[in-house]
Every structure is written in C-alpha cells, then in structure tokens.
Design a protein around this motif. Structure first.
Motif, PDB file in Angstrom:
ATOM      1  N   LEU B  26       0.813  -1.219   0.000  1.00 37.56           N
ATOM      2  CA  LEU B  26       0.000   0.000   0.000  1.00 37.56           C
ATOM      3  C   LEU B  26       0.850   1.275   0.000  1.00 37.56           C
ATOM      4  CD1 LEU B  26      -2.955  -1.025   2.302  1.00 37.56           C
ATOM      5  CD2 LEU B  26      -3.031  -0.533  -0.124  1.00 37.56           C
ATOM      6  N   ILE B  27       2.049   1.226   0.619  1.00 43.13           N
ATOM      7  CA  ILE B  27       2.914   2.411   0.587  1.00 43.13           C
ATOM      8  C   ILE B  27       3.281   2.717  -0.871  1.00 43.13           C
ATOM      9  CG2 ILE B  27       5.108   3.386   1.353  1.00 43.13           C
ATOM     10  CD1 ILE B  27       3.593   2.878   3.765  1.00 43.13           C
ATOM     11  N   HIS B  28       3.620   1.650  -1.606  1.00 43.09           N
ATOM     12  CA  HIS B  28       3.929   1.771  -3.033  1.00 43.09           C
ATOM     13  C   HIS B  28       2.717   2.346  -3.773  1.00 43.09           C
ATOM     14  CE1 HIS B  28       3.950  -0.162  -7.096  1.00 43.09           C
ATOM     15  NE2 HIS B  28       5.182   0.296  -7.103  1.00 43.09           N
ATOM     16  N   THR B  29       1.515   1.897  -3.411  1.00 42.89           N
ATOM     17  CA  THR B  29       0.299   2.418  -4.058  1.00 42.89           C
ATOM     18  C   THR B  29       0.182   3.921  -3.853  1.00 42.89           C
ATOM     19  OG1 THR B  29      -0.675   0.364  -3.296  1.00 42.89           O
ATOM     20  CG2 THR B  29      -2.156   1.934  -4.348  1.00 42.89           C
ATOM     21  N   VAL B  30       0.437   4.372  -2.599  1.00 44.54           N
ATOM     22  CA  VAL B  30       0.315   5.804  -2.296  1.00 44.54           C
ATOM     23  C   VAL B  30       1.316   6.603  -3.129  1.00 44.54           C
ATOM     24  CG1 VAL B  30       0.567   7.534  -0.488  1.00 44.54           C
ATOM     25  CG2 VAL B  30      -0.550   5.371   0.024  1.00 44.54           C
ATOM     26  N   VAL B  31       2.549   6.092  -3.247  1.00 45.65           N
ATOM     27  CA  VAL B  31       3.557   6.790  -4.040  1.00 45.65           C
ATOM     28  C   VAL B  31       3.119   6.854  -5.502  1.00 45.65           C
ATOM     29  CG1 VAL B  31       5.946   6.741  -4.819  1.00 45.65           C
ATOM     30  CG2 VAL B  31       5.408   6.199  -2.465  1.00 45.65           C
ATOM     31  N   CYS B  32       2.523   5.757  -6.004  1.00 50.26           N
ATOM     32  CA  CYS B  32       2.071   5.742  -7.398  1.00 50.26           C
ATOM     33  C   CYS B  32       0.961   6.763  -7.628  1.00 50.26           C
ATOM     34  CB  CYS B  32       1.573   4.358  -7.781  1.00 50.26           C
ATOM     35  SG  CYS B  32       2.893   3.176  -7.902  1.00 50.26           S
ATOM     36  N   LEU B  90      -4.090   6.245   6.675  1.00 48.02           N
ATOM     37  CA  LEU B  90      -4.990   5.103   6.460  1.00 48.02           C
ATOM     38  C   LEU B  90      -4.198   3.794   6.385  1.00 48.02           C
ATOM     39  CD1 LEU B  90      -7.572   6.356   3.818  1.00 48.02           C
ATOM     40  CD2 LEU B  90      -8.090   5.354   6.027  1.00 48.02           C
ATOM     41  N   VAL B  91      -3.030   3.846   5.702  1.00 49.42           N
ATOM     42  CA  VAL B  91      -2.218   2.631   5.573  1.00 49.42           C
ATOM     43  C   VAL B  91      -1.777   2.149   6.957  1.00 49.42           C
ATOM     44  CG1 VAL B  91      -0.059   1.705   4.673  1.00 49.42           C
ATOM     45  CG2 VAL B  91      -1.436   3.203   3.249  1.00 49.42           C
ATOM     46  N   ILE B  92      -1.414   3.108   7.848  1.00 48.25           N
ATOM     47  CA  ILE B  92      -0.991   2.712   9.199  1.00 48.25           C
ATOM     48  C   ILE B  92      -2.127   1.971   9.900  1.00 48.25           C
ATOM     49  CG2 ILE B  92      -0.453   3.644  11.489  1.00 48.25           C
ATOM     50  CD1 ILE B  92       1.312   5.659  10.215  1.00 48.25           C
ATOM     51  N   GLN B  93      -3.345   2.504   9.785  1.00 48.50           N
ATOM     52  CA  GLN B  93      -4.488   1.846  10.424  1.00 48.50           C
ATOM     53  C   GLN B  93      -4.745   0.468   9.823  1.00 48.50           C
ATOM     54  OE1 GLN B  93      -6.224   2.344  13.019  1.00 48.50           O
ATOM     55  NE2 GLN B  93      -5.265   4.279  13.547  1.00 48.50           N
ATOM     56  N   ILE B  94      -4.648   0.371   8.484  1.00 44.26           N
ATOM     57  CA  ILE B  94      -4.878  -0.920   7.826  1.00 44.26           C
ATOM     58  C   ILE B  94      -3.832  -1.926   8.292  1.00 44.26           C
ATOM     59  CG2 ILE B  94      -4.775  -2.098   5.593  1.00 44.26           C
ATOM     60  CD1 ILE B  94      -6.008   0.434   4.368  1.00 44.26           C
ATOM     61  N   PRO B 103      -2.419  -5.161  -0.924  1.00 39.15           N
ATOM     62  CA  PRO B 103      -3.830  -4.937  -1.265  1.00 39.15           C
ATOM     63  C   PRO B 103      -4.538  -6.225  -1.671  1.00 39.15           C
ATOM     64  CG  PRO B 103      -2.375  -3.669  -2.720  1.00 39.15           C
ATOM     65  CD  PRO B 103      -1.510  -4.334  -1.715  1.00 39.15           C
ATOM     66  N   ASP B 104      -3.801  -7.200  -2.212  1.00 33.57           N
ATOM     67  CA  ASP B 104      -4.460  -8.447  -2.638  1.00 33.57           C
ATOM     68  C   ASP B 104      -4.961  -9.269  -1.461  1.00 33.57           C
ATOM     69  OD1 ASP B 104      -4.197  -7.850  -5.215  1.00 33.57           O
ATOM     70  OD2 ASP B 104      -2.455  -9.129  -5.601  1.00 33.57           O
ATOM     71  N   LYS B 105      -4.405  -9.024  -0.275  1.00 39.08           N
ATOM     72  CA  LYS B 105      -4.852  -9.802   0.894  1.00 39.08           C
ATOM     73  C   LYS B 105      -5.945  -9.074   1.655  1.00 39.08           C
ATOM     74  CE  LYS B 105      -0.587 -12.269   1.416  1.00 39.08           C
ATOM     75  NZ  LYS B 105       0.772 -12.031   1.887  1.00 39.08           N
ATOM     76  N   LEU B 106      -6.410  -7.969   1.114  1.00 42.50           N
ATOM     77  CA  LEU B 106      -7.420  -7.168   1.819  1.00 42.50           C
ATOM     78  C   LEU B 106      -8.779  -7.305   1.164  1.00 42.50           C
ATOM     79  CD1 LEU B 106      -5.380  -3.878   2.229  1.00 42.50           C
ATOM     80  CD2 LEU B 106      -5.925  -5.485   4.030  1.00 42.50           C
TER      81      LEU B 106
END
Lengths: 244, 111
Positions: B26-32, B90-94, B103-106
C-alpha cells in the motif's frame, strides 16, 4: 477481482484514456510558444495591486477563493489524519528510555541550522508578495525548523518544545482568520476576499493589501498543519505501543 | 518535438495508474498515486512555458512565463501532499488492523 481481470480492465481503461490524451494533446499550442492569454491579464492586475510576486497575487488576491478551498482541503486532511493516528483504546503512549545516540556532527549542524531555518521560513512567509515564496512554502520551512530539534536533539526534547495543542489551536485560528478576512471584504465591498487593505508602494513590506495578511495566515496554518501531521506519524512510530 | 512535454505529462498519469494496479504494497500504491498526480504539474507548467521567458516576478528581465498555471501547480502540490499524508495515515491503520499492507490480501469484507 483476480489479478488478470484487473489487468484487462486497466489496459482497456488506459488505452481509452491514452488515446483521448493523445487526441487532445495533438491540438495543443506548441510548447514554449508566445500566446499566453492568462499571463497578459494577470501580470498587469498584480502590478496594479503592488504585488511583484505575481504567483502570490494570483493565489491570494485574484483567485483567493480557490486558495480558501485549498486551505480547507489542507485543514480537512490534517483533521482526518490526526483522527486516524490517535492512539486507540488498547494503545498507550510510552516513551522509550533509550533513545539511541546522535552523531556530534549531526547535533552541531542541526542546532546551527535551527535558527537559520526559522529565520528563512519567516522571511519566505512575510516576503511572499515580493519575492518567490509565500505562506505555503514558508510554512513547510518553519515546520522543518521545528523538527530539526528531533534530528539534532531527541524525541523527548521535540515533545517538550512542541506542545501539540498549541499547534492545533493555531491551525484552527489561522484557518478562521482567512475566512474572517474574506468576510470583512464582503462587508466592506460586497465581494468575498476582496483586497481591502491599502495597496502601499510596490516593493514595500506592507504593500499589496490583503496578500500579505493572507500569506501570514496561510503560513501559520501550514506550519501548524505539518507539525500536527508529523507529530501523529512520529508518535505512531516512536511512542504509541499496544498494551494487552 | 514541440509537444513532447505534454506527452510526458500524459505518460506520468498512465504510469502512475499502472503502478497502482501492479502494486503489492500500500505504501507503493500511495507513491504511485502521487506520481499520477505529478503528471498534472508537468502539464500545467508546460502549458504556461515560453522559451526565453523568466520567472513571474516583477523586475525579471524580458517576458515572464504564465503565472496563473504556476499558482495552479502550487495548489496542486499542496493538495497532493495532504492527500498523501491522509492516505499514509490510512495505511498505518490498515497495517495495524489486518497485519498486512498487500492490497491483494485485503479483499474480504469485515464487519
């Protein structure tokens, strides 16, 4: 959705968007050309209101309402992030006894740069209407200065010198000040965020009317917003621990 | 080619979206997401650019580049930074609630 289905959707969507982008861009005026209608209108308007930094004049005078929207996004996301980063019911804030050590060179440089960064930040905020810079940029510099205490000193020291509630209050007050300046303009001239203060002499510190005051308000809001955000993230990383 | 900077902007948008779809973290997602948004900076700034023009501050020699798109870019950067901060929170909470940032495991719903 499986990964392969997701890729099919992506390539279909990206192909469509990509084709539209290419079609649209082929009709764009050539890069670096001479025709800039917005510039021809905004530059004389800025100079007429004694704001040599035209970008600041656009942001805080000519389209100040958009900046209020931008500031509201900033406020909203700081509130959101602060709410998400609160310690939950089964978490407590605990400070580690051992905080590691900081290289002497880092300490020296950090403490030397701290006052310099503070002054540069204040300069960038208060001269936002004269030279490149302004409330947003200067606010980030000021927040960086506060966090040099963490880089050069320690987390404990940062927490002592940075009472979080002050910054939360400052954030709200600065956001409110922007709206109040706008409302004063509305009452006096009938236009929200109208440039009501005397324009002064082009190049003076107290010139360009409301641009200066709005810059200071935004500078205060950005400083406190970044400090509140980083305090949330730092607490998550360094002091919020789960207790069972 | 005189349209190249515009295409760089379009490419940044699409490569950012590509990264979001490909993401396993998800960190990678945010950067993207931030990269996709940076395409708009390039588009805005290259629209206002003029060869040989200087920065839009009075006293600069010669013609200046378009200040309106520069102001829009400033707004854009601020919005991007705050959205990134909110997404990272949000990523920290997730990560805390699900012990994963893939993300695939969520994909299962939780009540």
């Amino acid at each position: 959705m499986t990964r392969s289905a997701r890729w099919i959707v992506f390539w279909l969507g990206a192909g469509g968007v990509g084709a539209l982008i290419v079609l649209a861009l082929l009709k764009m005026p050539s890069f670096g050309g001479l025709v800039h209608p917005y510039r021809e209108l905004s530059v004389p308007a800025a100079i007429g209101r004694s704001a040599p930094n035209i970008v600041s004049s656009v942001n805080f005078d000519q389209r100040a309402l958009d900046t209020l929207g931008e500031e509201t996004i900033l406020l909203g996301s700081v509130v959101g992030a602060a709410a998400l980063l609160r310690p939950s019911k089964d978490e407590r804030e605990q400070l580690d006894q051992d905080e590691g050590r900081v290289l002497e060179a880092t300490k020296l440089l950090g403490y030397l740069m701290l006052p310099v960064t503070l002054i540069v930040g204040l300069d960038v905020v208060t001269h936002g209407h004269l030279t490149p810079g302004g409330g947003f940029q200067g606010g980030v510099v000021l927040a960086t200065a506060v966090h040099l205490l963490y880089v050069a000193g320690s987390y404990r020291m940062l927490r002592r010198v940075r009472p979080k509630t002050w910054y939360q209050v400052a954030e709200a007050v600065a956001g409110g000040a922007f709206v109040i300046l706008g409302l004063v303009g509305l009452l006096l001239t009938g236009a929200f965020l109208a440039n009501i203060f005397p324009r002064g002499v082009l190049g003076d510190l107290f010139s360009s009317g409301t641009v200066f005051y709005l810059n200071v308000a935004v500078g205060a809001e950005v400083t406190s917003g970044v400090v509140v955000l980083l305090s949330g993230f730092l607490a998550q990383a360094l002091s919020v621990r789960e207790v069972r | 080619m005189s349209l190249l900077p515009y295409f760089v902007a379009g490419w940044l948008l699409l490569i950012g979206c590509f990264g979001v779809v490909r993401s396993r973290d998800l960190i990678h997602t945010v950067v993207c997401v931030a990269i996709a948004q940076s395409g708009t900076y390039v588009l805005l700034l290259s629209t206002g650019f003029q060869y040989g023009a200087s920065a839009p501050v009075q006293g600069a020699p010669g013609p200046v580049v378009d200040p309106v798109v520069q102001a829009l870019t400033l707004t854009d950067i601020v919005v991007s930074a705050t959205v990134t901060a909110l997404l990272l929170a949000l990523v920290i909470q997730i990560a805390k609630r699900t012990d994963t940032v893939d993300p695939d495991k969520l994909d299962e719903l939780r009540g």
